[in-house]
Design a protein around this motif. Structure first.
Motif, PDB file in Angstrom:
ATOM      1  N   ARG A 170      39.760  18.473  48.449  1.00 25.38           N
ATOM      2  CA  ARG A 170      38.402  18.067  48.087  1.00 25.38           C
ATOM      3  C   ARG A 170      37.429  19.228  48.255  1.00 25.38           C
ATOM      4  O   ARG A 170      36.567  19.451  47.412  1.00 25.38           O
ATOM      5  N   ARG A 171      37.576  19.959  49.343  1.00 24.53           N
ATOM      6  CA  ARG A 171      36.698  21.101  49.580  1.00 24.53           C
ATOM      7  C   ARG A 171      36.883  22.169  48.503  1.00 24.53           C
ATOM      8  O   ARG A 171      35.908  22.725  47.994  1.00 24.53           O
ATOM      9  N   VAL A 172      38.142  22.442  48.149  1.00 19.59           N
ATOM     10  CA  VAL A 172      38.410  23.422  47.098  1.00 19.59           C
ATOM     11  C   VAL A 172      37.793  22.972  45.776  1.00 19.59           C
ATOM     12  O   VAL A 172      37.148  23.759  45.072  1.00 19.59           O
ATOM     13  N   ALA A 173      37.966  21.690  45.449  1.00 14.34           N
ATOM     14  CA  ALA A 173      37.401  21.155  44.205  1.00 14.34           C
ATOM     15  C   ALA A 173      35.876  21.257  44.224  1.00 14.34           C
ATOM     16  O   ALA A 173      35.254  21.554  43.195  1.00 14.34           O
ATOM     17  N   PHE A 174      35.284  21.036  45.398  1.00 17.32           N
ATOM     18  CA  PHE A 174      33.828  21.140  45.535  1.00 17.32           C
ATOM     19  C   PHE A 174      33.364  22.562  45.250  1.00 17.32           C
ATOM     20  O   PHE A 174      32.435  22.780  44.460  1.00 17.32           O
ATOM     21  N   TYR A 175      34.007  23.540  45.888  1.00 13.40           N
ATOM     22  CA  TYR A 175      33.611  24.934  45.688  1.00 13.40           C
ATOM     23  C   TYR A 175      33.805  25.360  44.237  1.00 13.40           C
ATOM     24  O   TYR A 175      32.964  26.068  43.666  1.00 13.40           O
ATOM     25  N   VAL A 176      34.908  24.933  43.634  1.00 18.18           N
ATOM     26  CA  VAL A 176      35.171  25.277  42.230  1.00 18.18           C
ATOM     27  C   VAL A 176      34.064  24.709  41.334  1.00 18.18           C
ATOM     28  O   VAL A 176      33.586  25.381  40.409  1.00 18.18           O
ATOM     29  N   THR A 177      33.651  23.488  41.622  1.00 21.09           N
ATOM     30  CA  THR A 177      32.600  22.852  40.822  1.00 21.09           C
ATOM     31  C   THR A 177      31.272  23.584  40.977  1.00 21.09           C
ATOM     32  O   THR A 177      30.564  23.835  39.993  1.00 21.09           O
ATOM     33  N   ILE A 178      30.933  23.952  42.212  1.00 19.22           N
ATOM     34  CA  ILE A 178      29.680  24.671  42.457  1.00 19.22           C
ATOM     35  C   ILE A 178      29.684  26.016  41.730  1.00 19.22           C
ATOM     36  O   ILE A 178      28.711  26.379  41.054  1.00 19.22           O
ATOM     37  N   VAL A 179      30.764  26.754  41.850  1.00 21.29           N
ATOM     38  CA  VAL A 179      30.865  28.059  41.194  1.00 21.29           C
ATOM     39  C   VAL A 179      30.796  27.898  39.673  1.00 21.29           C
ATOM     40  O   VAL A 179      30.157  28.699  38.975  1.00 21.29           O
ATOM     41  N   THR A 180      31.424  26.855  39.155  1.00 20.29           N
ATOM     42  CA  THR A 180      31.390  26.603  37.714  1.00 20.29           C
ATOM     43  C   THR A 180      29.961  26.336  37.243  1.00 20.29           C
ATOM     44  O   THR A 180      29.521  26.877  36.212  1.00 20.29           O
ATOM     45  N   ILE A 181      29.228  25.529  37.989  1.00 19.54           N
ATOM     46  CA  ILE A 181      27.835  25.239  37.617  1.00 19.54           C
ATOM     47  C   ILE A 181      27.006  26.513  37.616  1.00 19.54           C
ATOM     48  O   ILE A 181      26.242  26.782  36.673  1.00 19.54           O
ATOM     49  N   LEU A 182      27.142  27.316  38.671  1.00 19.99           N
ATOM     50  CA  LEU A 182      26.370  28.556  38.761  1.00 19.99           C
ATOM     51  C   LEU A 182      26.743  29.520  37.636  1.00 19.99           C
ATOM     52  O   LEU A 182      25.871  30.193  37.060  1.00 19.99           O
ATOM     53  N   ALA A 183      28.033  29.580  37.300  1.00 20.76           N
ATOM     54  CA  ALA A 183      28.481  30.454  36.220  1.00 20.76           C
ATOM     55  C   ALA A 183      27.910  29.994  34.879  1.00 20.76           C
ATOM     56  O   ALA A 183      27.447  30.811  34.060  1.00 20.76           O
ATOM     57  N   LEU A 184      27.902  28.684  34.641  1.00 18.37           N
ATOM     58  CA  LEU A 184      27.364  28.145  33.398  1.00 18.37           C
ATOM     59  C   LEU A 184      25.854  28.353  33.310  1.00 18.37           C
ATOM     60  O   LEU A 184      25.321  28.668  32.239  1.00 18.37           O
ATOM     61  N   MET A 185      25.167  28.192  34.437  1.00 19.06           N
ATOM     62  CA  MET A 185      23.726  28.427  34.440  1.00 19.06           C
ATOM     63  C   MET A 185      23.417  29.884  34.134  1.00 19.06           C
ATOM     64  O   MET A 185      22.463  30.193  33.416  1.00 19.06           O
ATOM     65  N   THR A 186      24.230  30.773  34.675  1.00 17.21           N
ATOM     66  CA  THR A 186      24.050  32.195  34.396  1.00 17.21           C
ATOM     67  C   THR A 186      24.298  32.495  32.921  1.00 17.21           C
ATOM     68  O   THR A 186      23.565  33.262  32.292  1.00 17.21           O
ATOM     69  N   ALA A 187      25.334  31.862  32.352  1.00 11.88           N
ATOM     70  CA  ALA A 187      25.678  32.091  30.951  1.00 11.88           C
ATOM     71  C   ALA A 187      24.606  31.544  30.015  1.00 11.88           C
ATOM     72  O   ALA A 187      24.207  32.202  29.044  1.00 11.88           O
TER      73      ALA A 187
END
Length: 265
Positions: free
Chosen positions: A21-38
């Motif tokens: 769950r923690r790994v999935a959480f971090y992956v989701t957060i990083v994905t959101i930040l990456a998409l916002m940057t893009a």
């Protein structure tokens, strides 16, 4: 298989599930930040370049305040990358801002598909948060601060008047109204008060919305002083008072934090 063995195996499975769950959480957060940057990289950069503009465009203040709102989401997500259980208010802030912006967009008829995708991912991150059900708690790090509440209520008077003025201007039909900029400023004023109240309730990591609320007010105040003629400017006097209020909010919050020995965030 003995009862002890079964219990140990159950505990191991729970730990493994928590780790996933923690790994999935971090992956989701990083994905959101990456998409916002893009999607919004150049837009987000405006928070740094806006202050070097000598001849601002007619939408300068509106663009800058919108970018500042976006940065409250980015900040709330960035702090989740380290000990998120101690920074629950960050994810609460990001979700709160997203809900208010999405609601405002629907009311004005503005639909931005990437924003809906990001909003969905943000809800997923909220559900996966390592704090579990505690992510729903908004009063766990200490007692509600009456002084902070008082400051927010004090700000509520001029910001309510300001929001009413901007709402009325939205019906003017000018170039700013056509882009829903006055409606955005109503949202801006609402977020100042909501984040201020969230900080006053003192959820775990409450200093994140504290500084964010102060940042929103400070940006509007500074821009109003530098460019008083721009649409939606509060003018130099109210701009100066806004900066004083933002500084006062931070000082009161930090003093309260040090006296109570709250969560270091």
């Amino acid at each position: 298989m003995t009862a002890d063995t079964t219990q140990k195996r159950s505990m191991e499975l729970l730990r493994e599930a928590g780790g996933l769950r923690r790994v999935a959480f971090y992956v989701t957060i990083v994905t959101i930040l990456a998409l916002m940057t893009a999607f919004l990289g150049d837009t987000l950069a405006f928070i740094f370049t806006a202050w070097t503009v000598s001849e601002p465009g007619v939408h300068h203040l509106h663009d800058l305040t919108l970018v500042t709102i976006l940065w409250t989401v980015v900040l709330g997500l960035l702090v989740q990358l380290y000990e998120p259980e101690r920074r629950v208010a960050g994810i609460q802030q990001a979700v709160l801002v997203n809900i208010v912006i999405t609601g405002s967009n629907f009311l004005t008829g503005f639909i931005f598909p990437p924003a809906l995708i990001l909003g969905g991912l943000l809800l997923v991150a909220f559900a996966l948060h390592p704090a579990g059900w505690d992510v729903l708690q908004v009063r766990t790090a200490g007692s509600v601060s009456p002084v902070l509440v008082g400051l927010v209520v004090l700000a509520g008077i001029p910001f309510t008047i300001y929001a009413a003025d901007q709402y009325a201007l939205q019906a003017s039909g000018d170039v700013h109204a056509q882009l829903d900029h006055y409606a955005d400023m109503v949202t801006y004023a609402l977020l100042v008060l909501l984040l201020g109240l969230l900080a006053s309730a003192k959820p775990v990591g409450w200093r994140i919305p504290l500084w964010s609320a102060a940042g929103l007010v400070g940006v509007l105040g500074a821009t109003s002083i530098l460019h008083p003629a721009l649409a939606s400017s509060a003018g130099p006097i109210w701009g100066g008072l806004a900066i004083l209020w933002a500084a006062g909010l931070i000082v009161v919050g930090e003093v309260s934090h040090r006296r109570s020995g709250d969560n270091p965030t």
